[in-house]
Design a protein around this motif. Structure first.
Motif, PDB file in Angstrom:
ATOM      1  N   SER A 131     105.217  61.395  73.229  1.00 59.81           N
ATOM      2  CA  SER A 131     105.826  62.685  73.657  1.00 59.81           C
ATOM      3  C   SER A 131     107.167  62.904  73.196  1.00 59.81           C
ATOM      4  O   SER A 131     107.507  64.084  73.032  1.00 59.81           O
ATOM      5  CB  SER A 131     105.865  62.471  75.123  1.00 59.81           C
ATOM      6  OG  SER A 131     106.357  63.620  75.846  1.00 59.81           O
ATOM      7  N   ASN A 164     106.899  64.562  69.845  1.00 57.84           N
ATOM      8  CA  ASN A 164     106.631  66.040  69.933  1.00 57.84           C
ATOM      9  C   ASN A 164     107.528  66.903  70.516  1.00 57.84           C
ATOM     10  O   ASN A 164     107.815  68.036  70.063  1.00 57.84           O
ATOM     11  CB  ASN A 164     105.555  65.870  71.029  1.00 57.84           C
ATOM     12  CG  ASN A 164     104.380  67.158  70.784  1.00 57.84           C
ATOM     13  OD1 ASN A 164     104.383  67.678  69.841  1.00 57.84           O
ATOM     14  ND2 ASN A 164     103.755  67.527  71.832  1.00 57.84           N
ATOM     15  N   GLY A 165     108.488  66.286  71.410  1.00 66.09           N
ATOM     16  CA  GLY A 165     109.572  67.237  72.078  1.00 66.09           C
ATOM     17  C   GLY A 165     110.629  67.363  70.570  1.00 66.09           C
ATOM     18  O   GLY A 165     111.062  68.573  70.751  1.00 66.09           O
ATOM     19  N   ALA A 170     111.364  73.442  77.061  1.00 70.14           N
ATOM     20  CA  ALA A 170     110.074  72.444  76.877  1.00 70.14           C
ATOM     21  C   ALA A 170     110.252  71.592  76.019  1.00 70.14           C
ATOM     22  O   ALA A 170     109.747  70.367  76.328  1.00 70.14           O
ATOM     23  CB  ALA A 170     109.217  73.633  76.232  1.00 70.14           C
ATOM     24  N   THR A 185     112.132  68.940  78.216  1.00 74.09           N
ATOM     25  CA  THR A 185     111.235  68.416  79.151  1.00 74.09           C
ATOM     26  C   THR A 185     110.458  67.358  78.552  1.00 74.09           C
ATOM     27  O   THR A 185     109.963  66.274  79.271  1.00 74.09           O
ATOM     28  CB  THR A 185     110.561  69.486  79.795  1.00 74.09           C
ATOM     29  OG1 THR A 185     111.479  70.278  80.512  1.00 74.09           O
ATOM     30  CG2 THR A 185     109.451  68.959  80.922  1.00 74.09           C
ATOM     31  N   THR A 186     109.869  67.576  77.380  1.00 76.75           N
ATOM     32  CA  THR A 186     108.775  66.757  76.759  1.00 76.75           C
ATOM     33  C   THR A 186     109.674  65.482  76.370  1.00 76.75           C
ATOM     34  O   THR A 186     108.981  64.208  76.537  1.00 76.75           O
ATOM     35  CB  THR A 186     108.152  67.330  75.486  1.00 76.75           C
ATOM     36  OG1 THR A 186     107.664  68.472  75.877  1.00 76.75           O
ATOM     37  CG2 THR A 186     107.286  66.632  74.895  1.00 76.75           C
ATOM     38  N   ILE A 244     110.332  63.213  79.562  1.00 75.65           N
ATOM     39  CA  ILE A 244     108.815  62.771  79.952  1.00 75.65           C
ATOM     40  C   ILE A 244     108.562  61.466  79.062  1.00 75.65           C
ATOM     41  O   ILE A 244     108.242  60.303  79.731  1.00 75.65           O
ATOM     42  CB  ILE A 244     107.716  63.725  79.984  1.00 75.65           C
ATOM     43  CG1 ILE A 244     107.922  64.725  81.020  1.00 75.65           C
ATOM     44  CG2 ILE A 244     106.317  63.006  80.296  1.00 75.65           C
ATOM     45  CD1 ILE A 244     107.064  65.760  80.979  1.00 75.65           C
ATOM     46  N   MET A 248      98.287  63.807  75.131  1.00 79.13           N
ATOM     47  CA  MET A 248      99.519  63.834  75.650  1.00 79.13           C
ATOM     48  C   MET A 248     100.202  64.928  74.747  1.00 79.13           C
ATOM     49  O   MET A 248     101.001  65.630  75.300  1.00 79.13           O
ATOM     50  CB  MET A 248     100.331  62.549  75.433  1.00 79.13           C
ATOM     51  CG  MET A 248     101.838  62.573  75.325  1.00 79.13           C
ATOM     52  SD  MET A 248     102.189  62.892  77.217  1.00 79.13           S
ATOM     53  CE  MET A 248     102.110  61.555  78.201  1.00 79.13           C
ATOM     54  N   THR A 297     101.467  68.575  76.630  1.00 84.49           N
ATOM     55  CA  THR A 297     102.998  68.628  76.449  1.00 84.49           C
ATOM     56  C   THR A 297     103.085  69.968  75.490  1.00 84.49           C
ATOM     57  O   THR A 297     104.268  70.682  75.714  1.00 84.49           O
ATOM     58  CB  THR A 297     103.801  67.415  75.979  1.00 84.49           C
ATOM     59  OG1 THR A 297     103.218  67.085  74.754  1.00 84.49           O
ATOM     60  CG2 THR A 297     103.796  66.395  76.926  1.00 84.49           C
ATOM     61  N   LEU A 342     103.721  73.531  76.702  1.00 83.54           N
ATOM     62  CA  LEU A 342     105.083  73.774  77.429  1.00 83.54           C
ATOM     63  C   LEU A 342     105.741  75.000  76.712  1.00 83.54           C
ATOM     64  O   LEU A 342     106.136  75.972  77.678  1.00 83.54           O
ATOM     65  CB  LEU A 342     105.824  72.543  77.762  1.00 83.54           C
ATOM     66  CG  LEU A 342     105.324  71.390  78.325  1.00 83.54           C
ATOM     67  CD1 LEU A 342     106.340  70.578  78.668  1.00 83.54           C
ATOM     68  CD2 LEU A 342     104.877  72.178  79.967  1.00 83.54           C
TER      69      LEU A 342
END
Length: 499
Positions: free
Chosen positions: A17, A20-21, A45, A48-49, A52, A82, A86, A89
């Motif tokens: 995650s 990915n963010g 987004a 937030t990712t 998390i 996941m 995510t 978002l």
């Protein structure tokens, strides 16, 4: 009695995650450069990712580092989910795709490199969102799981189980005996080829933004374009289409062979059975379909450039034929012409490619050519055994005998693949699609191809599908991307038995 190492699974999902963010944040400068109000939504987004992911990782960071095969399968499947959840978002936070079902469909279509879309006006989308859309292709193409494998040793975690679950094809070739080195070199090649294509497309006449997006979509064999007409937008720029065709071919070739070429070991490529079938298959089909387009169809159905006849029609027919054959065979899904408008034989030949796929060890989806080679050899061997029932005759691939367990695995894969295709087609008819469209959507989703036939043809999209149909197609994309067994084994009772 062995228990699952739940903490290491959650820790890995957190790491996935966070990565990915970080990729989401890369889309923010594109949005800022074009002065788009969506920049804030993309930034939120991404953060937030990351948050998390950090929380999942932080509270499980002290987990025991032992990682078994079962954990590997769970991590890959849950990691992909996941990414997909995510990954929605940026679409949801910016309002670019406010409907969550549509946002999830677009996202998993990106990560699975399918390229099916629910967007009806792509060119009106914010540039930051379009970049993120293409980035999901690029991340999913080689697999963020493999990228993470490359850095897992830094955390004291071995990565072989993850690599085998992420790439469960029949080939066990490795570029380097250490799996982490293999993952690193795969990503270096992947990045280098993407940058090279971007550079060539820019020189050929694309804008820098379109060039980087199409390069990411090509090398991942994904097919998302920044244009409503896909690559047909560049029908008056043959050089652009030939460049993309070449890189689709490269992306559909086993990356191990690409590595050998870069090392100067060309003989290894020339001796590869799969590569020979791949190359000469494309060449042979191109000649046939070019002939069919020129002689059995109104040439006006294929956009031509202003060349003197007859070369203009022949070149255009050849270009569209080789582009669409390579696009479908490598499961990229780019479009320069609507092959469903060609004559029936040409359309049938194109549809048959939906069940073949590219090379093992490439970013393409589908059954894979090597599986077809071994199944054909096994079938021919059965004829020999009818005449010589007591003879021991092994199946050989690239000159080496193929172990029986590999043959059984391939046969099981194909039976399962066709069973899922048939079941998916039936369910899609129950969800409102006609027979032809249901077959097209099912095989396109399972093979990670993109455009298909019927109401999901190259000039249509998937927006009109019902909500249940979109979720079913999303599931087919997932299991197709992870080659069936990785996901479906989780639904078997013996997977969850303690041992």
């Amino acid at each position: 009695m062995k228990q699952f190492n739940i903490k290491i699974i959650i820790s890995f999902l957190g790491l996935t995650s966070m990565l990915n963010g970080v990729f989401m944040l890369i889309a923010v400068p594109f949005s800022i450069y074009h002065n788009e109000p969506e920049q804030l939504g993309i930034l939120q987004a991404g953060l937030t990712t990351i948050i998390i992911g950090f929380l999942l990782w932080f509270f499980n960071r002290n987990a025991k580092k032992n990682l078994g095969k079962k954990e590997g399968y769970l991590i890959v499947t849950l990691g992909w989910l996941m990414l997909s959840f995510t990954g929605t978002l940026p679409y949801v936070f910016t309002g670019a795709i406010p409907n969550y079902t549509n946002a999830f469909f677009e996202t998993i279509s990106g990560y699975s490199t399918t390229g099916s879309s629910i967007l009806t006006d792509i060119e009106s989308m914010p540039k930051g969102i379009l970049f993120w859309r293409s980035a999901t292709h690029w991340i999913g193409g080689m697999g963020i799981i493999v990228l993470t494998v490359a850095i897992l040793p830094l955390l004291g975690i071995g990565g072989m189980q993850l690599f085998m679950a992420e790439a469960p094809g029949p080939s066990a070739d490795k570029m380097h005996p250490r799996i982490t080195e293999t993952a690193k070199r795969l990503w270096i090649i992947y990045f280098s080829l993407t940058f090279t294509e971007f550079f060539l497309l820019k020189i050929a006449g694309m804008t820098w933004f379109d060039a980087i997006n199409h390069a990411m979509a090509t090398m991942s064999t994904g097919g998302f374009s920044t244009k409503n007409a896909s690559v047909a937008h560049y029908n008056n720029f043959p050089i652009i289409q030939y460049i993309i065709t070449f890189f689709m071919f490269v992306a559909g070739t086993n990356f191990i062979l690409t590595y050998f070429v870069l090392k100067g070991k060309v003989r290894k490529v020339l001796n590869s059975e799969e590569f020979k079938y791949f190359f000469f298959g494309i060449l042979g089909l191109t000649i046939i379909i070019t002939f069919l387009i020129v002689n059995h169809q109104d040439p006006n159905l294929v956009t031509t450039v202003n060349h003197p006849k007859p070369w203009g029609e022949t070149e255009s027919a050849f270009r569209h034929a080789i582009f669409q054959i390579t696009s479908v065979l490598t499961t990229t899904g780019f479009v320069t012409a609507d092959f469903t408008m060609w004559n029936s034989l040409a359309t049938m030949l194109m549809f048959s490619l939906f069940f073949i796929g590219g090379s093992a060890g490439s970013t393409s989806g589908g059954v894979k050519i090597v599986r077809h080679i071994i199944m054909i050899k096994n079938s021919l061997l059965e004829f020999k055994k009818q005449l010589h029932p007591n003879a021991i005759i092994p199946i050989r691939y690239d000159g080496n005998p193929v172990p029986k367990n590999i043959v059984y695995n391939i046969l099981a894969f194909f039976i399962l693949y066709m069973g899922i295709f048939i079941t998916g087609s039936i369910l899609l008819t129950l969800f409102g699609l006609d027979f032809q469209s249901a077959m097209g959507a099912a095989t396109s989703s399972l093979g990670n191809i993109g455009p298909a036939i019927g109401s999901v043809s190259p000039v249509d999209n998937f927006e009109h599908l019902s909500i249940p149909a979109k979720w079913l197609c999303s599931f087919l994309m997932l299991i197709g991307r992870l080659e069936l067994f990785t996901v479906l084994v989780l639904f078997t009772p013996f997977f969850w038995k303690k041992c």
